[in-house]
Design an enzyme around this catalytic site. Structure first.
Site, PDB file in Angstrom:
ATOM      1  N   ASP A   5      30.151  38.552  37.783  1.00  0.00           N
ATOM      2  CA  ASP A   5      30.610  38.740  39.151  1.00  0.00           C
ATOM      3  C   ASP A   5      29.476  38.725  40.175  1.00  0.00           C
ATOM      4  O   ASP A   5      29.163  39.751  40.758  1.00  0.00           O
ATOM      5  CB  ASP A   5      31.363  40.067  39.266  1.00  0.00           C
ATOM      6  CG  ASP A   5      32.237  40.108  40.499  1.00  0.00           C
ATOM      7  OD1 ASP A   5      32.237  39.126  41.247  1.00  0.00           O
ATOM      8  OD2 ASP A   5      32.923  41.127  40.707  1.00  0.00           O
TER       9      ASP A   5
ATOM     10  N   GLU B 231      28.024  40.779  48.602  1.00  0.00           N
ATOM     11  CA  GLU B 231      28.644  41.960  47.990  1.00  0.00           C
ATOM     12  C   GLU B 231      27.670  42.769  47.139  1.00  0.00           C
ATOM     13  O   GLU B 231      27.582  43.983  47.273  1.00  0.00           O
ATOM     14  CB  GLU B 231      29.851  41.515  47.141  1.00  0.00           C
ATOM     15  CG  GLU B 231      30.516  42.658  46.393  1.00  0.00           C
ATOM     16  CD  GLU B 231      31.751  42.219  45.618  1.00  0.00           C
ATOM     17  OE1 GLU B 231      32.107  41.031  45.673  1.00  0.00           O
ATOM     18  OE2 GLU B 231      32.353  43.089  44.955  1.00  0.00           O
TER      19      GLU B 231
ATOM     20  N   GLU C 233      42.551  41.025  37.907  1.00  0.00           N
ATOM     21  CA  GLU C 233      42.433  42.277  38.659  1.00  0.00           C
ATOM     22  C   GLU C 233      43.788  42.713  39.214  1.00  0.00           C
ATOM     23  O   GLU C 233      43.946  42.958  40.404  1.00  0.00           O
ATOM     24  CB  GLU C 233      41.378  42.129  39.773  1.00  0.00           C
ATOM     25  CG  GLU C 233      40.003  41.796  39.198  1.00  0.00           C
ATOM     26  CD  GLU C 233      38.882  41.744  40.227  1.00  0.00           C
ATOM     27  OE1 GLU C 233      39.154  41.439  41.394  1.00  0.00           O
ATOM     28  OE2 GLU C 233      37.725  42.010  39.831  1.00  0.00           O
TER      29      GLU C 233
HETATM   30  O1  GCW Z   1      33.697  40.394  43.083  1.00  0.00           O
HETATM   31  C1  GCW Z   1      34.974  40.875  42.911  1.00  0.00           C
HETATM   32  C2  GCW Z   1      35.209  41.643  44.144  1.00  0.00           C
HETATM   33  C3  GCW Z   1      36.642  41.669  44.575  1.00  0.00           C
HETATM   34  C4  GCW Z   1      37.162  40.244  44.596  1.00  0.00           C
HETATM   35  C5  GCW Z   1      37.057  39.666  43.198  1.00  0.00           C
HETATM   36  C6  GCW Z   1      37.472  38.198  43.138  1.00  0.00           C
HETATM   37  C7  GCW Z   1      38.707  39.210  46.095  1.00  0.00           C
HETATM   38  O2  GCW Z   1      34.702  42.951  43.980  1.00  0.00           O
HETATM   39  O3  GCW Z   1      36.679  42.253  45.846  1.00  0.00           O
HETATM   40  O4  GCW Z   1      38.475  40.149  45.096  1.00  0.00           O
HETATM   41  O5  GCW Z   1      35.730  39.711  42.765  1.00  0.00           O
HETATM   42  O6  GCW Z   1      36.588  37.355  43.149  1.00  0.00           O
HETATM   43  O7  GCW Z   1      38.650  37.909  43.060  1.00  0.00           O
END
Ligand code: GCW
Length: 698
Positions: free
Chosen positions: A384, A412, A305
């Site tokens: 995720d 989340e 990311e």
């Molecule tokens: O789930 C996603 C989240 C991000 C997060 C990323 C990760 C910390 O939307 O906010 O960043 O994963 O796990 O690195």
């Protein structure tokens, strides 16, 4: 108010303490030969807990040890104290001869963090090899008392299943928390490390009471100032935090920025094979260990990311991780390296690139390449943290590499602590999943505890759900997830229901009515949440960025690229080997065939693995489209029941906690209708298939 602040360490009065036979077991004293801070913490916890539960403060006796007592002389006090009435003897075997006498031979099985509890001749003895073992034993005894156990004939031996039991804070130095839903950080404020030591200590107490033994204190996305945490600018303050956590057996870790040699050190590169880069990290490690002698290590999100990583320099992740491992090795530190590495700019036309595949594709070829003090942290699920995903196929697939499973306690994608969603049943399903890594006794829990592949290191990591809200977690019942995570990391054999019951009894006291209602609500909540959100494992369908609330096409037409591929004919992601992304083929043994086959794939994951027409018939007998309608109507209806079930407890739980939760149940019920209507309407309009029951679909 302070509603819910004490969480499961509330120590409600034991209802039977004044009347029953247990009267004879009142605790008049607590004694120990240990002068260690951690045993002192155990004693003060016992004193507070016993004092509150039995409304009578025990006397405390700490006497010089027989092993290390000044002048080698033994203080006569312990025998006197222990002889009178009933009490608790707590500490290490080395410092307490009486504990050695009481426990004799079985003490060897306890390991470094285990403990034994036994009642003998009026004394309840808590013995361990180490101070932290004694602390865990103290919390265990308090849990037994708070959950109504009969303390008269205790015979307990416990040791943790997992060596690493980590908490990951996603806190930023500006005081915000990435994916935090319970107020700002308790660690930081206004671009500074700024904390109330008493609050940090209370967090440490909560964590230690469930067995957590490591914490990374900053977001894995380490921004500009946090990248400097490894320098003298911040180490003195971080050492103060480490001092607090140390007393509770919790080692502190830092999330680092892989590009820190450039951004902080002023070097021209962060290439892991560059000599200056290596030296820079070795120097940082030396500084850190000078300030924090038991520093836990680095948590690293690299090449993920848009974060920097070894790929920038044409290096692999083993080279990146090992470079850091070498810097920490001589100090006993770990590199916890995340496997959440994927291409976040997938094009919808490209049906072979698949985020779910990415961790396996990147890391499997590196099996055996990592140093012994590196552990890979594998996010579950492979996409995720959706409410329903298959288990990451990387778990168990690497025989010569340490692995930790990563869960997300913060909600989340599961209602952001405004919806009730007890996650322990989800984690249990992951832990019990048979990987077939080595025959058919290789569930995930045996992979991460190290036993399947005979690894010395392994365990659990999870993203915390706490913030500065008085009750820590926003939704009062979300505390159960924090509690349950620690309990499972200690013992993955505990059932989700038993954990819920322990939590409810300790949090709300001994009322059967409250316990039954709360446990029932917790146990139903995951299924309810799943019912009214994205169907059949397809996931997402949330608003981009903040991830709260329904938005079926929110990511479908976004360049971030997580798809469901719904059109007028069907829905789902083809991840088969034959016609799809090939992801199903990453599984071992019969799992690969099960997911590949449309007939064998479990209903709840159907759309994760297959693209099917709306008329496809599930194993349940219903068509996909009718399943979507039915579960969404049903899920939304059941949120209204949740509100009523909670309302039945008015007057039985503290008013402020009751009100805080009630407001959230109302919001959930309203919001679930929005989910229901948006999902149903979307699929009705795409498919043109009417609801068999002719309910209102817009
Ligand atoms: O789930 C996603 C989240 C991000 C997060 C990323 C990760 C910390 O939307 O906010 O960043 O994963 O796990 O690195």
């Amino acid at each position: 108010g302070q509603a819910g602040y004490r969480a499961w360490l509330a120590y409600h009065p034991r209802v039977d303490s004044a009347t029953s036979k247990e009267d004879s077991l009142r605790y008049g004293w607590i004694a120990s030969g240990d002068r260690d801070d951690t045993v002192r913490a155990a004693i003060s916890e016992l004193a507070e807990g016993i004092g509150a539960m039995y409304s009578e403060l025990p006397e405390i006796h700490v006497f010089p040890t027989d092993a290390a007592g000044e002048n080698g002389a033994r203080d006569p006090e312990p025998d006197t104290a222990i002889g009178v009435g009933t009490g608790i003897l707590v500490g290490t075997f080395a410092a307490n001869e009486r504990l050695r006498d009481i426990f004799g031979v079985e003490v060897a099985e306890l390991g470094r963090e285990g403990f034994a509890i036994r009642t003998r001749e009026g004394a309840t003895a808590i013995g361990a090899h180490t101070p932290v073992g004694a602390l865990y034993g103290a919390f265990h005894l308090l849990r037994l008392l708070a959950t109504g156990a009969d303390p008269s004939g205790l015979e307990v031996i416990e040791r943790p299943a997992n060596k690493l039991r980590m908490m990951n804070q996603w806190d930023n130095i500006d005081g915000s928390i990435e994916r935090g839903y319970a107020g700002p950080s308790i660690f930081y404020k206004n671009d500074a490390i700024d904390f109330d030591p008493a609050r940090i200590r209370d967090y440490a107490r909560l964590l230690a009471s469930t067995g957590i033994n490591a914490i990374s204190i900053n977001n894995v996305n380490a921004h500009r100032l946090e990248s400097r945490f490894v320098t003298e600018d911040y180490l003195p303050r971080i050492a103060e935090l480490a001092d607090i956590f140390r007393v509770y057996g919790i080692r502190l870790l830092l999330s680092i920025n892989f590009a820190a040699p450039i951004e902080v050190g002023g070097l021209p590169t962060a290439d892991p094979l560059d000599a200056d880069v290596k030296r820079w990290w070795r120097d940082r490690a030396a500084d850190i260990y000078a300030a924090i002698p038991d520093f836990g290590g680095f948590l690293v999100k690299a090449d993920s990311e848009n974060r920097p990583g070894p790929f920038t320099y044409g290096r692999g992740h083993a080279e990146g991780a090992n470079m850091l491992a070498e810097a920490l090795e001589e100090h006993g530190g770990l590199v916890v390296w995340r496997c959440f590495v994927y291409n976040c700019k997938q094009d919808w036309r490209d049906r072979k690139t698949d985020r779910a595949r990415a961790a396996y594709d990147h890391f499997l070829p590196l099996d055996g390449a990592f140093h012994d003090n590196v552990v890979l942290q594998i996010k579950n699920g492979p996409m995720d943290f959706q409410v329903r995903e298959p288990v990451s196929p990387l778990l168990g697939a690497m025989e010569r590499t340490n692995q930790v499973v990563e869960f997300q306690i913060t909600q989340e994608y599961t209602g952001q602590q405004r919806h009730l969603c007890y996650l322990v049943p989800q984690w249990k399903a992951v832990l019990d999943f048979e990987t077939y890594a080595k025959g058919n006794a290789s569930p995930v829990k045996r992979v991460v505890d190290g036993s399947v592949h005979d690894r010395a290191l392994g365990g659990f990591a999870a993203v915390s759900n706490i913030g500065a809200d008085a009750n820590w977690t926003g939704h009062p019942l979300a505390q159960a997830n924090l509690y349950g995570y620690g309990r499972l990391a200690w013992n993955p054999e505990l059932s989700a229901e038993a954990i819920a019951e322990e939590w409810a009894l300790q949090t709300f006291g001994a009322s059967r009515q409250v316990t039954d209602a709360v446990v029932g609500m917790l146990m139903d909540s995951l299924d309810i949440y799943e019912s009214y959100t994205a169907p059949l494992g397809v996931g997402w369908m949330v608003n981009p960025n903040h991830h709260y609330g329904p938005n079926v096409d929110g990511y479908e037409y976004d360049k971030w690229g997580t798809y469901h591929f719904a059109d007028r004919d069907g829905v789902g992601v083809d991840r088969t080997v034959l016609t799809g992304t090939g992801y199903a083929g990453q599984y071992m043994g019969p799992n690969a065939g099960m997911y590949e086959s449309l007939a064998e794939c479990p209903d709840e994951l159907l759309l994760f693995f297959h693209h099917v027409p709306y008329g496809h018939r599930l194993k349940s007998g219903r068509t996909v489209i009718q399943h979507i309608y039915d579960t969404h109507f049903d899920g939304a209806r059941r949120t209204e029941e949740l509100t009523r079930r909670w309302a039945s407890l008015e007057g039985l739980v503290a008013a402020d906690v009751y009100d805080a939760a009630l407001a959230r149940f109302h919001e959930q019920a309203e919001h679930a209708k929005e989910w229901r209507d948006r999902i149903n309407t979307y699929f009705y309009r795409k498919s043109g298939v009417p609801d068999e029951q002719k309910r209102a679909i817009y």
